[in-house]
Structure formats: structure tokens, C-alpha cells
Design an enzyme around this catalytic site. Structure first.
Site, PDB file in Angstrom:
ATOM      1  N   LYS A  71      -6.747  12.593 -10.348  1.00 12.58           N
ATOM      2  CA  LYS A  71      -5.700  12.450 -11.376  1.00 12.58           C
ATOM      3  C   LYS A  71      -5.107  13.829 -11.717  1.00 12.58           C
ATOM      4  CE  LYS A  71      -5.794   8.011 -12.100  1.00 12.58           C
ATOM      5  NZ  LYS A  71      -4.631   7.161 -11.827  1.00 12.58           N
TER       6      LYS A  71
ATOM      7  N   VAL B 177     -27.111  -0.806 -23.037  1.00 12.28           N
ATOM      8  CA  VAL B 177     -26.404   0.278 -23.738  1.00 12.28           C
ATOM      9  C   VAL B 177     -26.908   1.593 -23.143  1.00 12.28           C
ATOM     10  CG1 VAL B 177     -26.033   1.405 -25.955  1.00 12.28           C
ATOM     11  CG2 VAL B 177     -26.189  -1.092 -25.833  1.00 12.28           C
TER      12      VAL B 177
ATOM     13  N   ASN C  32     -17.233  -1.269 -16.717  1.00 12.45           N
ATOM     14  CA  ASN C  32     -16.763  -0.848 -18.036  1.00 12.45           C
ATOM     15  C   ASN C  32     -17.345  -1.724 -19.141  1.00 12.45           C
ATOM     16  OD1 ASN C  32     -13.998  -0.247 -16.150  1.00 12.45           O
ATOM     17  ND2 ASN C  32     -14.893   1.408 -17.354  1.00 12.45           N
TER      18      ASN C  32
ATOM     19  N   ASN D 283      -9.338   4.862 -23.484  1.00 10.05           N
ATOM     20  CA  ASN D 283     -10.066   3.696 -22.936  1.00 10.05           C
ATOM     21  C   ASN D 283      -9.291   2.396 -23.162  1.00 10.05           C
ATOM     22  OD1 ASN D 283     -12.164   5.805 -23.116  1.00 10.05           O
ATOM     23  ND2 ASN D 283     -13.527   4.153 -22.471  1.00 10.05           N
TER      24      ASN D 283
ATOM     25  N   ASP E  84       0.868  -1.173   0.000  1.00  7.96           N
ATOM     26  CA  ASP E  84       0.000   0.000   0.000  1.00  7.96           C
ATOM     27  C   ASP E  84       0.908   1.227   0.000  1.00  7.96           C
ATOM     28  OD1 ASP E  84      -1.667   2.162   0.712  1.00  7.96           O
ATOM     29  OD2 ASP E  84      -3.063   0.794   1.701  1.00  7.96           O
TER      30      ASP E  84
ATOM     31  N   TYR F 181     -12.701  11.135  -8.991  1.00 13.49           N
ATOM     32  CA  TYR F 181     -11.653  10.296  -9.599  1.00 13.49           C
ATOM     33  C   TYR F 181     -10.798  11.138 -10.553  1.00 13.49           C
ATOM     34  CZ  TYR F 181      -9.566   7.345 -13.148  1.00 13.49           C
ATOM     35  OH  TYR F 181      -8.682   6.808 -14.047  1.00 13.49           O
TER      36      TYR F 181
ATOM     37  N   SER G 193      -5.267  10.138 -16.830  1.00 11.83           N
ATOM     38  CA  SER G 193      -6.472   9.685 -17.515  1.00 11.83           C
ATOM     39  C   SER G 193      -7.070  10.803 -18.356  1.00 11.83           C
ATOM     40  CB  SER G 193      -7.494   9.261 -16.455  1.00 11.83           C
ATOM     41  OG  SER G 193      -8.771   9.144 -17.022  1.00 11.83           O
TER      42      SER G 193
END
Ligand code: UDP
Length: 296
Positions: free
Chosen positions: A113, A177, A159, A139, A19, A109, A85
Site C-alpha cells: 500500500k 480474543v 477479521n 477498520n 484482472d 501487505y 490503509s
């Protein structure tokens, strides 16, 4: 295979779960091993979870990186490749997205980043010997072509690709979808999918760049073209020979219509380009999923 790789490269490969917030263990590792550069992939990555548990995301992603940078500085390790990302861009104002696009992540998130990118820039400014490559992934999908290493998410996959693969193998009944009324060619969301093997080569190119150029870089890793959800499903059906039942559902909160990279900076500076197409990505995901229907 690992033994052969070690023998060929002379590299020492060890697996030690650690960690990053555990400064003591990190220091002990860096004190003992001879480390030239660090590739920092560690982090929490579920957008929805980050909205529910922002402090956990900041503590883990940002806190872990601070501990890593401090430990690296204490042990004279001054090169870092970081998994950033495309989420740092937020809602795209223009397509394809270049690196100088506005940075407005829309969830904790993505913000974690971006905070790390800021940390890296400030740290590099304070220590001229420290350099980094922040790689903004689009992706990533796919699996190792051997079929032995692949994505095995816990619980129901968030995902697209792991979900489609689990439908094709019969673990899940149908793909939902998320939205078919976007302003895209067929109404479904468009993303820039990139094979994990290409992504891995991008990291090797970044390490090479840091050792040759001695300065930092922030760049996109994407293929530079988008595929809609329906195009991905078709490609997966071709690769697997299986039908992927689907149903249309409401848009997912926070999703954008389309996102794809301008990958020209990585081509010019790192000499890197994505080489594997959507068929190769789906073929390798299917090999992994069909050989490992229950995951690891
Ligand atoms: N998607 C979908 N159904 C799913 C998962 C994803 O329709 O079960 C869509 C999603 O709306 C987006 C695309 O697939 O348009 C890629 O989503 P993913 O979560 O894989 O990556 P993201 O681009 O959100 O990081």
C-alpha cells in the site's frame, strides 16, 4: 435497485470482473467506456498471507496499480481514488494517528500500500493533469442497511467482525480474543471501526474534491475513536440479542495494542466525517449475517 439508481443518476453501471494485470482487457475497457475517474479498490488484503506470499502481493497490488496507471494515462483518464490503509503507519508512535505520522508498515501487505502511495505521488509529479486521493482506511466494518450486501469471507474469517457475526449465527463455536494483556482499558486490542456506508461517502467526497480542487490528497478515513475487542463484542450482543461466547488466546503476531485516526484532515478538506456509530455497524452486520447465514 441498480436499474433505479441508473435511471436516477443517468449513470451506466456494469459489472465486469477484470484482472488489473491484464493490460489488454483494461485498455479495451477504457477505450470503449467514457471514464472520468477511477476508484481503485482492487487488491489482496490478508496480512498473514502477505508474509507467506510477498511476491504475489507485490505483483498483484503494486503491479496491478502500475498497469492501471499506464492504461489510464494512455486513455486520458486523470483522476484516481485509491484504497490505502492505516497499515502504512505500522506501530503507532502517537495516538490519534495524523497523516504526517512516520510510515513504517510491518508486513508486505502494508508495504504494498505504501509503495502504491509513492507510485501515485511520483506519477502525479510527472503529469500535472493527474490527481489522486489516497484514502487510508482504518477498520471498515458493517454492511449495506438493506441486508443485501455484506462481507462474506472465504473460509474462517481473519477479521473480528465477520468472525463475531458467524459465532452469533451459530456457524462458529466461540471467538478467540487475541490478547487480554495489552495496555488498554480492558487489556484487549483497540481499533477505529468505521461503517462501510461512511467509507463509501468518503469516496464520493474524495471524487468531488478531485473535481473541484484539481490537486491530490492523502488522508485518513476513520471515526477518530477506538473500541476494544470486548466493547465490540458487547455492542454486537446488544444488536443481535445473541450471546457471543469467547475465550482469551495469545496475542496475534504483528498486532498493535491500539490504533485510531486523527480524522481532522478529511473533515477540513473533504467535508467528511464518520456519522454511524458502533451500534449501527453491528446492527447492519447482524442484519446481513442473519438474513444470509450461508453468505451469498
Ligand atoms: N481480533 C480478535 N479475534 C479475531 C480477530 C481479530 O481478537 O478472531 C482482534 C485483533 O487482535 C484486533 C482487532 O480484533 O485487536 C481487530 O482485528 P482485525 O483483524 O479485524 O483488524 P486489524 O486491526 O488487524 O486490521
Amino acid at each position: 435497485m441498480l436499474e433505479r439508481l441508473c435511471a436516477l443518476t443517468g449513470a451506466e453501471i456494469r459489472f465486469e470482473p477484470l484482472d488489473l494485470r491484464n493490460r489488454e482487457a483494461l485498455e479495451a475497457l477504457l477505450a470503449e467506456a467514457r471514464v472520468d475517474a477511477v476508484v481503485h479498490f482492487a487488491g489482496l488484503k490478508a496480512v498473514g498471507e502477505s508474509v507467506e506470499k510477498p511476491l504475489l502481493y507485490y505483483e498483484n497490488n503494486v503491479g496491478g496499480t502500475i498497469a492501471l496507471l499506464q492504461a489510464m494515462a494512455a486513455h486520458g483518464v486523470r483522476s484516481l481514488v485509491f484504497s490505502s490503509s492505516a497499515t502504512v503507519y505500522g506501530d503507532p508512535e502517537r495516538l490519534p494517528i495524523p497523516e504526517d505520522h512516520a510510515l513504517r508498515p510491518t508486513n508486505p501487505y502494508g508495504k504494498s500500500k505504501l509503495m502504491i502511495e509513492h507510485l501515485l505521488a511520483d506519477h502525479a509529479a510527472s503529469d500535472p493533469a493527474f490527481r489522486y486521493a489516497a484514502l487510508r482506511y482504518f477498520n471498515p466494518i458493517g454492511a449495506h442497511p438493506s441486508g443485501r450486501i455484506g462481507e462474506d469471507p472465504r473460509g474462517i474469517p481473519n477479521n473480528l467482525l465477520p468472525f463475531v457475526a458467524q459465532v452469533a449465527v451459530g456457524k462458529l463455536p466461540a471467538l478467540k480474543v487475541f490478547g487480554n494483556d495489552y495496555a488498554t482499558s480492558d487489556g484487549t486490542g483497540v481499533r477505529d471501526y468505521i461503517h462501510v456506508m461512511d467509507l463509501a461517502r468518503g469516496h464520493v467526497a474524495a471524487l468531488d474534491y478531485l473535481s473541484r480542487k484539481k490537486h491530490s490528497i492523502t488522508c485518513n478515513l476513520g471515526a477518530g475513536r477506538g473500541y476494544s475487542v470486548l466493547e465490540v463484542v458487547k455492542a454486537f450482543e446488544r444488536a443481535s440479542g445473541r450471546k457471543v461466547p469467547l475465550e482469551f488466546a495469545a496475542r496475534r503476531a504483528g498486532d498493535v495494542a491500539a490504533s485510531y485516526a486523527d480524522p481532522s484532515l478529511a473533515a477540513a478538506r473533504l467535508g467528511w466525517k464518520a456519522a454511524l456509530d458502533i451500534d449501527a455497524m453491528c446492527r447492519d452486520v447482524w442484519r446481513w449475517q442473519s438474513q444470509n447465514p450461508h453468505g451469498y
